[in-house]
Design a protein around this motif. Sequence first.
Motif, short mmCIF file in Angstrom:
data_model
loop_
_atom_site.label_atom_id
_atom_site.label_comp_id
_atom_site.label_asym_id
_atom_site.label_seq_id
_atom_site.Cartn_x
_atom_site.Cartn_y
_atom_site.Cartn_z
N ALA A 60 1.01 -6.05 -1.02
CA ALA A 60 0.24 -5.97 -2.26
C ALA A 60 -1.23 -5.72 -1.96
N GLU A 61 -1.95 -5.24 -2.98
CA GLU A 61 -3.31 -4.75 -2.75
C GLU A 61 -4.33 -5.84 -2.43
N GLU A 62 -4.29 -6.95 -3.18
CA GLU A 62 -5.39 -7.92 -3.05
C GLU A 62 -5.14 -8.97 -1.96
N LEU A 123 3.41 -4.03 -4.53
CA LEU A 123 2.75 -4.34 -5.81
C LEU A 123 1.31 -3.85 -5.88
N ASP A 124 0.99 -3.16 -6.96
CA ASP A 124 -0.40 -2.97 -7.35
C ASP A 124 -0.59 -3.79 -8.62
N PRO A 125 -1.28 -4.94 -8.52
CA PRO A 125 -1.33 -5.87 -9.65
C PRO A 125 -2.04 -5.27 -10.86
N ILE A 126 -3.10 -4.48 -10.62
CA ILE A 126 -3.66 -3.61 -11.65
C ILE A 126 -4.01 -2.31 -10.95
N ASP A 127 -3.37 -1.25 -11.36
CA ASP A 127 -3.68 0.07 -10.81
C ASP A 127 -4.57 0.77 -11.82
N GLY A 128 -5.72 1.27 -11.33
CA GLY A 128 -6.67 1.88 -12.26
C GLY A 128 -7.59 0.82 -12.83
MG LIG Z 1 -5.13 -2.16 -7.99
#
Ligand SMILES: [Mg+2]
Length: 339
Positions: A60-62, A123-128
């Motif tokens: 995941a990203e974060e 996972l991208d929890p918020i993309d954009g």
């Molecule tokens: Mg993101």
Amino acid sequence: MLGVKLTIHIIEKVQKVLLQSDVQSKSDRSPVTVADYGSQALVSFVLQRELPSEPFSLVAEEDSGDLRKDEAQETLERITKLVNDTLASDESYATSTLSTEDVLRAIDSGKSDGGSHGRHWVLDPIDGTKGFLRGDQYAIALALLDEGKVVLGALACPNLPLASIGGVNQHPSQGEVGCLFFANIGAGTYMQLLNSSSAIKVQVTAIENPEEASFFESYEAAHSIHDLSSSITKKLGVKAPPVRIDSQAKYGALSRGDGAIYLRFPHKGYREKIWDHAAGCIVVTEAGGVVTDAAGNPLDFSKGRYLDLDTGIIVTNQKLMPSLLKAVRDSLEEKASSL
Ligand SMILES: [Mg+2]
Ligand SMILES: Nc1ncnc2c1ncn2[C@@H]1O[C@H](COP(=O)(O)O)[C@@H](O)[C@H]1OP(=O)(O)O
Ligand SMILES: [Mg+2]
Ligand SMILES: [Mg+2]
């Protein structure tokens, strides 16, 4: 099917976390909000709770690095409250309460390197995030890799209208908003409104004539070279101006035939991450589309957290792909010889 149902379940829950929130800057100067952290903590927690019997791996990203600093204590407490309020609003999780340490741990369980063996959630929890902050498009993107291949993907686009966004006569403020796309390998792509449970099967456009095609690209010029996509689409004979929107909502819109082409050419030195494309890629391919790098190779999600690819990402239907690839090749050659 368990996987798909589970994914929708989580994403609907995560959507409730997305309130207006403070913004921090990461070391690459991209923005991150309490909603990005909250979303990652929640998806990670719920996945682990729902799948207790299998080894858990999440790419995941974060990460929690910045949240562990003394000055971030207040932010961490706000994220923890957001996560607990969301859990409390759901029957199945009402008795779960996470401490700040639990939240940090849930975020950090996204540190997996993925790879070509076993199963890994992506996972991208918020993309954009920039679109999210502007009140424009953003997505929550979750996919499952099995032996290096994407086998499941879900893309929640809370600001995407149900009506097409690809045409010229748009009235974005009218009608229903909030779409969920999901795809299971070999079983097609489905779309439903986020607040409904009846899904319809979707297909990419059948357009063969580039003159009738419209195309998507990043809203942010810093994310994709707009001059290059303009040269490519001109060569191809596309007449419509670009439709510029944020996030993997572009893949979702393409999967239901809103537009015909998505071009993404990041600036030199940028490395694409798997969470920015895994869910979008299966959503489009299961709807009959094709996703490749600029050389025409399929995206390889088995190499770890990054996609190891040639120059850019191009997406369209099977009919248009050969001429699109040729236009890409010609434009890239022209660009190289003009340097
Ligand atoms: Mg993101
Ligand atoms: N400098 C950059 N170049 C290309 N993409 C970027 C850059 N910085 C962030 N991104 C990521 O690009 C994606 C959005 O691109 P776009 O909306 O233009 O399609 C997001 O995944 C965003 O990350 P994030 O998930 O943090 O928003
Ligand atoms: Mg980000
Ligand atoms: Mg992203």
